[in-house]
Design a protein around this motif. Sequence first.
Motif, PDB file in Angstrom:
ATOM      1  N   SER A 329      -7.664   0.643   2.206  1.00 32.29           N
ATOM      2  CA  SER A 329      -8.107   1.072   4.026  1.00 32.29           C
ATOM      3  C   SER A 329      -7.727   2.240   3.916  1.00 32.29           C
ATOM      4  CB  SER A 329      -7.269   0.507   5.246  1.00 32.29           C
ATOM      5  OG  SER A 329      -5.896   1.234   4.814  1.00 32.29           O
ATOM      6  N   ARG A 330      -6.855   2.959   3.488  1.00 31.22           N
ATOM      7  CA  ARG A 330      -7.498   4.568   3.331  1.00 31.22           C
ATOM      8  C   ARG A 330      -9.118   4.998   2.811  1.00 31.22           C
ATOM      9  NH1 ARG A 330      -3.846   7.870   5.671  1.00 31.22           N
ATOM     10  NH2 ARG A 330      -1.345   7.393   6.010  1.00 31.22           N
ATOM     11  N   LEU A 331      -9.119   4.271   1.956  1.00 39.46           N
ATOM     12  CA  LEU A 331     -10.301   4.332   0.964  1.00 39.46           C
ATOM     13  C   LEU A 331     -11.362   4.994   1.706  1.00 39.46           C
ATOM     14  CD1 LEU A 331     -11.525   5.651  -1.700  1.00 39.46           C
ATOM     15  CD2 LEU A 331     -11.651   3.209  -2.895  1.00 39.46           C
ATOM     16  N   LEU A 332     -11.066   2.811   2.444  1.00 39.55           N
ATOM     17  CA  LEU A 332     -12.699   2.888   3.323  1.00 39.55           C
ATOM     18  C   LEU A 332     -12.126   3.912   4.202  1.00 39.55           C
ATOM     19  CD1 LEU A 332     -12.404  -1.100   3.352  1.00 39.55           C
ATOM     20  CD2 LEU A 332     -14.265   0.552   2.507  1.00 39.55           C
ATOM     21  N   ALA A 361      -6.754  -4.314  17.432  1.00 38.00           N
ATOM     22  CA  ALA A 361      -5.473  -5.210  17.277  1.00 38.00           C
ATOM     23  C   ALA A 361      -5.060  -5.054  15.952  1.00 38.00           C
ATOM     24  CB  ALA A 361      -5.807  -6.454  17.766  1.00 38.00           C
ATOM     25  N   HIS A 362      -5.649  -4.931  14.930  1.00 34.59           N
ATOM     26  CA  HIS A 362      -4.492  -4.961  13.607  1.00 34.59           C
ATOM     27  C   HIS A 362      -3.680  -3.492  13.755  1.00 34.59           C
ATOM     28  CE1 HIS A 362      -3.937  -5.406   9.159  1.00 34.59           C
ATOM     29  NE2 HIS A 362      -3.759  -6.518   9.954  1.00 34.59           N
ATOM     30  N   SER A 363      -2.735  -3.326  13.310  1.00 34.48           N
ATOM     31  CA  SER A 363      -1.884  -2.111  12.709  1.00 34.48           C
ATOM     32  C   SER A 363      -2.130  -1.286  12.014  1.00 34.48           C
ATOM     33  CB  SER A 363      -0.243  -2.787  12.667  1.00 34.48           C
ATOM     34  OG  SER A 363      -0.099  -3.816  11.028  1.00 34.48           O
ATOM     35  N   ILE A 364      -2.909  -2.190  10.913  1.00 38.65           N
ATOM     36  CA  ILE A 364      -3.609  -1.211   9.719  1.00 38.65           C
ATOM     37  C   ILE A 364      -5.293  -0.939  10.337  1.00 38.65           C
ATOM     38  CG2 ILE A 364      -4.290  -0.536   7.177  1.00 38.65           C
ATOM     39  CD1 ILE A 364      -1.530  -2.348   7.279  1.00 38.65           C
ATOM     40  N   ALA A 365      -5.653  -1.960  10.150  1.00 38.49           N
ATOM     41  CA  ALA A 365      -7.444  -2.145  10.038  1.00 38.49           C
ATOM     42  C   ALA A 365      -7.749  -0.701  11.263  1.00 38.49           C
ATOM     43  CB  ALA A 365      -7.400  -3.862  10.555  1.00 38.49           C
ATOM     44  N   ASN A 366      -6.920  -0.845  12.356  1.00 37.01           N
ATOM     45  CA  ASN A 366      -7.509   0.181  13.517  1.00 37.01           C
ATOM     46  C   ASN A 366      -7.695   1.269  13.132  1.00 37.01           C
ATOM     47  OD1 ASN A 366      -5.179   1.971  14.983  1.00 37.01           O
ATOM     48  ND2 ASN A 366      -4.024   0.768  13.763  1.00 37.01           N
ATOM     49  N   PHE A 367      -7.371   2.463  12.321  1.00 37.12           N
ATOM     50  CA  PHE A 367      -7.811   2.966  11.706  1.00 37.12           C
ATOM     51  C   PHE A 367      -9.210   3.368  11.249  1.00 37.12           C
ATOM     52  CE2 PHE A 367      -2.849   2.917  11.578  1.00 37.12           C
ATOM     53  CZ  PHE A 367      -2.621   4.355  12.398  1.00 37.12           C
ATOM     54  N   PRO A 368      -9.514   1.909   9.983  1.00 40.05           N
ATOM     55  CA  PRO A 368     -10.485   3.034   9.642  1.00 40.05           C
ATOM     56  C   PRO A 368     -11.009   2.496  10.518  1.00 40.05           C
ATOM     57  CG  PRO A 368      -9.462   0.696   8.558  1.00 40.05           C
ATOM     58  CD  PRO A 368      -7.927   1.387   9.384  1.00 40.05           C
ATOM     59  N   ALA A 398      -2.849  -1.378  25.460  1.00 42.66           N
ATOM     60  CA  ALA A 398      -1.622  -2.149  25.223  1.00 42.66           C
ATOM     61  C   ALA A 398      -0.997  -2.678  24.350  1.00 42.66           C
ATOM     62  CB  ALA A 398      -1.897  -3.598  26.753  1.00 42.66           C
ATOM     63  N   GLN A 399      -1.680  -2.394  23.631  1.00 44.66           N
ATOM     64  CA  GLN A 399      -1.521  -3.020  21.817  1.00 44.66           C
ATOM     65  C   GLN A 399      -0.708  -1.851  20.651  1.00 44.66           C
ATOM     66  OE1 GLN A 399      -4.824  -4.439  20.901  1.00 44.66           O
ATOM     67  NE2 GLN A 399      -3.947  -6.445  21.262  1.00 44.66           N
ATOM     68  N   GLY A 400      -0.913  -0.268  21.621  1.00 44.32           N
ATOM     69  CA  GLY A 400      -0.598   0.779  20.734  1.00 44.32           C
ATOM     70  C   GLY A 400      -2.126   1.202  20.418  1.00 44.32           C
ATOM     71  N   HIS A 401      -2.912   1.072  20.622  1.00 43.64           N
ATOM     72  CA  HIS A 401      -3.983   1.215  19.996  1.00 43.64           C
ATOM     73  C   HIS A 401      -4.867   2.277  20.262  1.00 43.64           C
ATOM     74  CE1 HIS A 401      -2.894  -2.455  17.191  1.00 43.64           C
ATOM     75  NE2 HIS A 401      -2.192  -1.132  16.832  1.00 43.64           N
ATOM     76  N   PRO A 402      -3.847   3.189  21.246  1.00 48.50           N
ATOM     77  CA  PRO A 402      -5.124   4.298  21.727  1.00 48.50           C
ATOM     78  C   PRO A 402      -6.309   4.973  21.129  1.00 48.50           C
ATOM     79  CG  PRO A 402      -2.766   5.491  22.107  1.00 48.50           C
ATOM     80  CD  PRO A 402      -2.322   4.016  21.306  1.00 48.50           C
TER      81      PRO A 402
END
Length: 636
Positions: A329-332, A361-368, A398-402
């Motif tokens: 995901s970092r590379l993407l 909503a995903h803890s990692i996928a929200n960054f890409p 609410a899920q903590g991904h502002p």
Amino acid sequence: MGLGPRSPHKQGRRFPAGGKRGRGAKGAGRPPPGRQRHPCSPPDGRSEPAPDAHPHLSPEALGYFRQALSALKEAPETGEERELMVHNVLKEVEAQALALATNRTGSEMLQELLGFSPRKPMCRVWAALHSNLRFVACHRCGVHVLQSALLQLPRLLGSPEEEEEEEEEDGKDGHVETLEELVLGLAAEVCDDFLFYCGDTHGSFVVRTLLQVLGGTLLESERARHRGSQSPEAQKAPSRECKPTDFEVPETFLNCLQNLSSCFLKDIAVFITDKISSFCLQVALQILHRKLPQFCAHLCSAVIGYLSSRNSSADGSPLLLFLRDQTSSRLLEQVLLVSEPPRLQSLFEDHLQGHLQALAAHSIANFPLQRFLDAITTPELLSPVFEELSPALEAVLAQGHPGVVIALVGACRRVGTHQAQVLQLLLEAFHCAEPSSRQVACVPLFAALMAYEVYYGLAEEEGAVPMEHQVEMAAARGLGEVAVLGSLLLQHLLHFSSPCLILQSLSALTGPQLLTLAQSPAGSHVLDAVLTSPSVTRKQRRRVLKTLKGHYVTLACSRHGSRVLDAIWSGAALGARKEIAAELGERNQELIRDPFGHHVARNVALTTFLKRREAWEQEQGAVAKRRRALNSILED
């Protein structure tokens, strides 16, 4: 899909400000010191370099280099004496380069010494290390020396006079490879064993720095990591001010960059899935995007092509699985940031459409996903993305991904569409849309990332009619802590084409509340946006800033507030400057004694204002005239 009715959970909602990403840092720092080595070196501190044994540095030699470094720091910056001192010290360095580079204390001193080195001595030190490249590059201390040597190139590449002097010296000292030859030789050796160097914890740092030097671009992350090898002026600059820095390189460097980057294609699967190796490909994409965009697109196609060819997941494209993986995901993220609009459009249509809410909503996928939103520049792409993602704004908060919400708002600002819609959805998500009297409280809520009921400590039952906004209650409450992402949200909103609601809310803040905002590390940037946004008129600016009248001294004596006051002063008309100077002049001595206030007093020319008012007014009038002339030129 709507936002749904209110519930007890929503009424008491405090939106998490977003924690650190749940994955390791991009690069490892310098490791802790290892065990003491028992064998001793010869009395003179010299040791024969051998790739299969650790060289050693005697305490006497270490003491000599420590004293030499101290003397160089204290010596005048120019002059024959300094040149001779540098020459002599680097002669000793050349003889013990390997021992210095692989000693923890010695390597730190060597990195600093390289910052003083002219080109010829640098080449000799480099050549002394080159014969043991693999050993040095993969050593926990030696790797930093190689990086520091590479990072001297922007300083050393150039000067024709220096080149002539070096050619004259060649006859005396024998042939020494040029800096260009040494860099290209290093690249050739790395290319021969590319997978090894990229996959090694320490060697990968050398590859990343080499890619930047070949491309003539130093990235912000590398400059921040190696501040010790920079000039004193560069070290004083905060790292957040650093931007990718370009410098001229020979054409051979760019050709070598393309050849070296071609090595990624041979083992693309490794560079996508291996954490350490992946960092090298990420840096390569950033450099190629700036210097060789066509080859960058080719690499991106290879990455997406490989990921798309994997077994499909049950819920859609195989790319979705890699978006949820910590390494790929970092590379993407980097692929998304360097992709052109047509590629982004096809990525969305072929892989992401219909899955944005799940990714958010995903803890990692929200960054890409955030990087994807950051890369959107066309209304054709933003419209379907907004339509799919906007109904879930409150749930995402609410899920903590502002960060996803801020990235979507940023895309609306950049593209110039859906601005009124996203603002209305934000008001609803923070429970200040209805009744309309609550809308004036939106700035404190957005800044703190808290819903209305939480911010004001209210308890409303489910299904109850929301109470009207109480102005007295709001005025009595101090401004809450300003979250970094809350500040970013407000900065985006202030750059919307119509920021009237945000400006009304800022104008409704009391003096102490606006003062707290200006003194906050994050909040002060909100006022920067008020002062710089082209959407904010001069009249609207004055209406917001007039609340600070009576608080200028407190503002001037604050680390962040003084910066805001300087910015206000820079844009103020002569009449406003008189008011500010008069208020500051009443407590002149207090300002002069304060570490931040005395800078403001000097900027305002407060002593002149108090003692020679007429001269002060003439000077300020001239400054205002020059500023108006400059503005008219810029507008034309």
